[in-house]
Write a protein that holds these residues in place. Structure first.
Motif, PDB file in Angstrom:
ATOM      1  N   ASN A   1       0.821  -1.215   0.000  1.00 18.24           N
ATOM      2  CA  ASN A   1       0.000   0.000   0.000  1.00 18.24           C
ATOM      3  C   ASN A   1       0.852   1.261   0.000  1.00 18.24           C
ATOM      4  O   ASN A   1       0.531   2.252  -0.660  1.00 18.24           O
ATOM      5  N   LEU A   2       1.958   1.237   0.756  1.00 16.49           N
ATOM      6  CA  LEU A   2       2.846   2.394   0.794  1.00 16.49           C
ATOM      7  C   LEU A   2       3.514   2.624  -0.561  1.00 16.49           C
ATOM      8  O   LEU A   2       3.714   3.776  -0.990  1.00 16.49           O
TER       9      LEU A   2
ATOM     10  N   PHE B   1       3.866   6.114  -2.824  1.00 14.32           N
ATOM     11  CA  PHE B   1       5.114   6.832  -3.080  1.00 14.32           C
ATOM     12  C   PHE B   1       5.842   6.381  -4.345  1.00 14.32           C
ATOM     13  O   PHE B   1       6.585   7.164  -4.941  1.00 14.32           O
ATOM     14  N   GLY B   2       5.689   5.122  -4.740  1.00 18.63           N
ATOM     15  CA  GLY B   2       6.350   4.641  -5.957  1.00 18.63           C
ATOM     16  C   GLY B   2       7.853   4.575  -5.865  1.00 18.63           C
ATOM     17  O   GLY B   2       8.545   4.505  -6.891  1.00 18.63           O
TER      18      GLY B   2
ATOM     19  N   MET C   1      11.417   5.658  -0.058  1.00 17.96           N
ATOM     20  CA  MET C   1      10.345   6.427   0.578  1.00 17.96           C
ATOM     21  C   MET C   1       9.402   5.501   1.346  1.00 17.96           C
ATOM     22  O   MET C   1       8.875   5.863   2.407  1.00 17.96           O
ATOM     23  N   VAL C   2       9.199   4.306   0.808  1.00 16.97           N
ATOM     24  CA  VAL C   2       8.370   3.318   1.504  1.00 16.97           C
ATOM     25  C   VAL C   2       8.984   2.980   2.861  1.00 16.97           C
ATOM     26  O   VAL C   2       8.298   2.920   3.883  1.00 16.97           O
ATOM     27  N   LEU C   3      10.309   2.759   2.874  1.00 16.98           N
ATOM     28  CA  LEU C   3      10.989   2.452   4.137  1.00 16.98           C
ATOM     29  C   LEU C   3      10.830   3.596   5.131  1.00 16.98           C
ATOM     30  O   LEU C   3      10.540   3.377   6.310  1.00 16.98           O
ATOM     31  N   ALA C   4      11.029   4.818   4.663  1.00 15.37           N
ATOM     32  CA  ALA C   4      10.911   5.973   5.549  1.00 15.37           C
ATOM     33  C   ALA C   4       9.501   6.093   6.097  1.00 15.37           C
ATOM     34  O   ALA C   4       9.308   6.359   7.294  1.00 15.37           O
ATOM     35  N   SER C   5       8.496   5.885   5.249  1.00 16.77           N
ATOM     36  CA  SER C   5       7.103   6.010   5.692  1.00 16.77           C
ATOM     37  C   SER C   5       6.699   4.841   6.575  1.00 16.77           C
ATOM     38  O   SER C   5       5.838   4.987   7.444  1.00 16.77           O
ATOM     39  N   TYR C   6       7.328   3.667   6.396  1.00 16.00           N
ATOM     40  CA  TYR C   6       7.051   2.528   7.279  1.00 16.00           C
ATOM     41  C   TYR C   6       7.450   2.876   8.703  1.00 16.00           C
ATOM     42  O   TYR C   6       6.784   2.500   9.667  1.00 16.00           O
ATOM     43  N   ASN C   7       8.528   3.637   8.837  1.00 22.59           N
ATOM     44  CA  ASN C   7       9.017   4.000  10.160  1.00 22.59           C
ATOM     45  C   ASN C   7       8.322   5.231  10.725  1.00 22.59           C
ATOM     46  O   ASN C   7       7.903   5.236  11.890  1.00 22.59           O
TER      47      ASN C   7
END
Length: 479
Positions: free
Chosen positions: A193-194, A198-199, A203-209
């Protein structure tokens, strides 16, 4: 001379039952040292500390040239969907890990052998880069019961609301954030979903945290930049260290031989275990006794169960995970296992329930309860009366339709009490509710004969100011 015959030891029901097990084996499944390593919290605590406090912008002295590192990072970038580029902060993170945490990574690599095959299966199912298996190392150091200072839990460090959003149940018995299989499934859904938002996997890793909201703010504050290194200065400190820690972990795993890191071996992988749906509530203690497996192993294999008890619900299945060897033993003797659990139920102390009996009901000769009418005296409370007849206050309320604690002197209370308890009270008092003082009696000794009755009560009921009583005197006793 003949030796006396010694009596044979009694065999418990458990032992006699296990003697009938098919393929009964008492071998341990997981080495104790390996078991301790799997459940070690030290690694996760060190990882939390590094990510939250490490100053990765400070130069680290370690024998690894920047030029060699750049070449290796290019190799990783070429075979990975991540945008892996050299950055001084990443170099400092890699050098810090190599300098201070080599032994920790040797241990983590053994734990990886246990979990990674299962992670890879789920990542492939969702078409997520395999490199994201390293995310669980950064999140929890592969400890399924890891807890952060802000309340995130499990291998993938789900907060309670996010866990609920992805169907991870948390209640008194279970916390599915601690279940490796269910939490990995939820993490893959969340990561997918992230990526739709972000594609970009960094950015996915950053938003996961930090959460997608914080990353979106950092992007706006950075003028719309889509490069992680350009928005890093606008991220929370922990997240600013988070992606470099992930990339450093990826690097160390890929170049472990070049740095002389010798991974420890795992004697068991996640796929060498199996699950079975339980048909009756069972505790780790009883499973351990039946299958000759330690409670520590059961706790590690089933971290979801908070109270070391697997509940049974007709509308929701719950599963027991065991090493395959022990699973075979369980399945081959399943009926006997449940028979033993049923036997244990019969040994539990049962609640003594007294029905709300109608006023006109009498007890037959063999009954253990006797209907008794107690006349309330001034100064009495429900607690004193209940104590005296060895019954509960709630039963007194139920039998007499009393809602609160208020009772009135002169009213009669119905009491269904043990025959012996009523007889004990009645035998000590005369028919008119008085007690005849005997030689040697004192107010103290008399009060001791009537539970719930104090010396002050006797004085009050009989208008006695001192302690002098004489044999033959009749004292009012509220009963």
């Amino acid at each position: 001379m003949d030796q006396p015959t010694l009596p044979l030891p009694k065999i418990s029901y458990l032992d006699s039952l296990k003697n009938t097990f098919v393929n009964h084996s008492t071998s341990n499944c997981i080495d104790e040292r390996w078991m301790a390593e799997l459940a070690n919290v030290e690694l996760s605590e060190d990882m939390f500390s590094d990510i939250s406090s490490l100053n990765i912008d400070s130069e680290v002295s370690y024998d690894l040239s920047s030029e060699l590192l750049k070449k290796r990072l290019k190799k990783l970038d070429a075979k990975s969907p991540f945008n892996i580029e050299y950055n001084p902060a990443l170099e400092n993170t890699i050098k810090s890990f190599l300098k201070n945490r080599t032994k920790a990574f040797e241990r983590l690599m053994a734990l990886s052998e246990y979990y990674f095959p299962m992670f890879e299966e789920h990542l492939a199912k969702y078409n997520i880069p395999m490199e994201l298996k390293y995310l669980a190392i950064v999140e929890s150091a592969l400890n399924p019961k890891a807890k952060s200072r802000v309340g995130a839990s499990g291998l993938w460090q789900f907060m309670y609301p996010t866990g609920k959003q992805y169907n991870l149940e948390v209640n008194s018995y279970v916390d599915e954030r601690h279940d490796p299989l269910k939490a990995t499934e939820a993490a893959c859904q969340y990561l997918s979903n992230l990526y739709e938002i972000f594609g970009d996997w960094s950015m996915v890793l950053a938003s996961y945290n930090a959460g997608p909201g914080n990353v979106s703010k950092a992007i706006r504050r950075s003028g719309g930049s889509q490069n992680y290194w350009n928005i890093r200065k606008n991220l929370p400190r922990e997240t600013a260290n988070y992606v470099p820690a992930f990339l450093a972990t990826f690097y160390i795993y890929e170049f472990k031989k070049e740095h002389g890191i010798l991974p420890k071996k795992a004697p068991l992988t996640y796929f060498e275990t199996d699950t079975i749906m339980v048909k009756k509530q069972m505790s780790f203690k009883h499973i351990a006794e039946l299958l000759d497996i330690s409670e520590e192993q059961l706790e590690f294999l089933n971290p979801i169960y908070k109270l070391k008890v697997i509940p049974f619900e007709t509308d929701k299945p719950h599963y027991l995970r065991l090493p395959k060897e022990k699973m075979g033993l369980f399945v081959s003797n399943e009926e006997k296992v449940y028979a033993y659990l049923t036997y244990l139920d019969t040994q539990k102390e049962k609640q003594v329930y007294v029905a709300n009996t109608s006023e006109n009901e009498s007890f037959h000769e063999g009954s253990q309860k006797k209907l008794h009418y107690h006349t309330i005296k001034s100064g009495e409370s429900l607690g004193k009366i209940a104590q005296r007849y060895n019954v509960s206050i709630s039963h007194l309320r139920s039998w007499n339709n009393i809602k609160g604690n208020t009772i009135h002197a002169g009213k009669k209370l119905k009491i269904y009490s043990d025959k012996k308890a009523v007889a004990k009270v009645e035998s000590k008092t005369n028919n008119d509710g008085t007690y005849t003082v005997k030689s040697g009696d004192s107010l103290f000794s008399i009060s001791r004969q009537f539970p719930g009755v104090s010396i002050e009560d006797i004085k009050k009921w009989n208008d006695i100011s001192g302690d002098n009583i004489q044999p033959g005197m009749k004292l009012k006793i509220n009963g």
